[in-house]
Scaffold this motif. Structure first.
Motif, mmCIF file in Angstrom:
data_model
loop_
_atom_site.group_PDB
_atom_site.id
_atom_site.type_symbol
_atom_site.label_atom_id
_atom_site.label_comp_id
_atom_site.label_asym_id
_atom_site.label_seq_id
_atom_site.Cartn_x
_atom_site.Cartn_y
_atom_site.Cartn_z
ATOM 1 N N GLN A 162 -7.911 -2.125 1.330
ATOM 2 C CA GLN A 162 -9.355 -2.340 1.211
ATOM 3 C C GLN A 162 -9.656 -3.599 0.389
ATOM 4 O O GLN A 162 -10.630 -4.293 0.652
ATOM 5 C CB GLN A 162 -9.977 -1.122 0.548
ATOM 6 N N ASN A 184 0.832 -1.206 0.000
ATOM 7 C CA ASN A 184 0.000 0.000 0.000
ATOM 8 C C ASN A 184 0.865 1.254 0.000
ATOM 9 O O ASN A 184 0.588 2.208 -0.737
ATOM 10 C CB ASN A 184 -0.947 -0.005 1.194
ATOM 11 N N GLU A 200 1.126 4.129 -2.910
ATOM 12 C CA GLU A 200 0.959 5.551 -2.577
ATOM 13 C C GLU A 200 2.165 6.365 -3.026
ATOM 14 O O GLU A 200 2.017 7.503 -3.480
ATOM 15 C CB GLU A 200 0.741 5.725 -1.078
ATOM 16 N N GLU A 254 -2.953 11.023 -2.622
ATOM 17 C CA GLU A 254 -4.394 11.083 -2.835
ATOM 18 C C GLU A 254 -4.828 10.090 -3.907
ATOM 19 O O GLU A 254 -5.653 10.383 -4.757
ATOM 20 C CB GLU A 254 -4.792 12.511 -3.200
ATOM 21 N N SER A 255 -4.287 8.888 -3.804
ATOM 22 C CA SER A 255 -4.574 7.828 -4.773
ATOM 23 C C SER A 255 -5.965 7.256 -4.525
ATOM 24 O O SER A 255 -6.358 7.028 -3.375
ATOM 25 C CB SER A 255 -3.535 6.726 -4.650
ATOM 26 N N PRO A 256 -6.724 7.007 -5.604
ATOM 27 C CA PRO A 256 -8.045 6.374 -5.411
ATOM 28 C C PRO A 256 -7.922 4.880 -5.092
ATOM 29 O O PRO A 256 -8.898 4.247 -4.722
ATOM 30 C CB PRO A 256 -8.738 6.603 -6.750
ATOM 31 N N VAL A 257 -6.721 4.317 -5.221
ATOM 32 C CA VAL A 257 -6.512 2.884 -5.001
ATOM 33 C C VAL A 257 -6.030 2.668 -3.572
ATOM 34 O O VAL A 257 -5.028 3.236 -3.143
ATOM 35 C CB VAL A 257 -5.474 2.317 -5.995
ATOM 36 N N ASP A 258 -6.766 1.842 -2.819
ATOM 37 C CA ASP A 258 -6.351 1.471 -1.469
ATOM 38 C C ASP A 258 -6.214 -0.048 -1.435
ATOM 39 O O ASP A 258 -7.212 -0.778 -1.435
ATOM 40 C CB ASP A 258 -7.376 1.949 -0.438
#
Length: 171
Positions: free
Chosen positions: A121, A104, A108, A114-118
């Motif tokens: 999750q 992760n 990042e 401010e990445s939309p990919v986490d």
């Protein structure tokens, strides 16, 4: 000798060695081995010594599809349970080593804060175990169905060519 046992049927023929034709014929030979010769002067018939282990040639001429289905289902259930448990253990080990947080943080650093990919999750424990359970259920259905179909195909082919020939020994 033709036999049927546990859904399998076949034919057995002795390849080498001799055995008595009936259990009654075996009884006098067994009795003379432990008791002295009769007093009438008659000598008992000697049983020929075997040259090694007895060998029997068997032919698997038919496989019962119902028993194949039951056995393959139970084996598929066991494989499914092993899949889910192994996935949970593997996830726990990876999480304990901090692999998911490292991946992760790598994502990042490449994409930005401010990445939309986490990644965390997507690799939650509940999600991973649910996916492993879904895969295990699909595998159970596929393994059971394919094994049963293969039993039917084996019976068709064995009717044409005679089945699988086995030679068994009693070591």
């Amino acid at each position: 000798m033709h036999y049927t046992a546990a859904g399998f049927s076949g034919t057995a023929r002795p390849v080498t060695g001799t055995t008595p034709a009936t259990p009654a014929a075996a009884a006098p030979a067994a009795a003379t081995a432990t008791s002295p010769a009769p007093a009438t002067g008659a000598t008992p018939a000697a049983r020929p010594a075997s040259d090694g282990p007895r060998r029997v040639r068997l032919t698997v001429s038919r496989v019962d599809p119902w028993s194949v289905m039951k056995l393959s289902f139970l084996l598929a259930v066991a494989i499914g349970i092993m899949t889910v448990v192994a996935t949970a253990v593997f996830w726990t080990v990876l999480d304990g080593m901090g692999v998911f947080t490292e991946v992760n943080s790598l994502v990042e650093s490449i994409v930005g804060k401010e990445s939309p990919v986490d990644v965390l999750q997507f690799v939650e424990f509940n999600r991973v175990v649910a996916l492993a359970t879904l895969i295990a259920i699909v595998n159970m259905v596929l393994i059971t169905a394919l094994s049963t179909i293969m039993a039917f195909i084996y019976n068709l082919v064995a009717a044409m060519v005679g089945g699988i020939h086995l030679t068994m020994t009693d070591d």
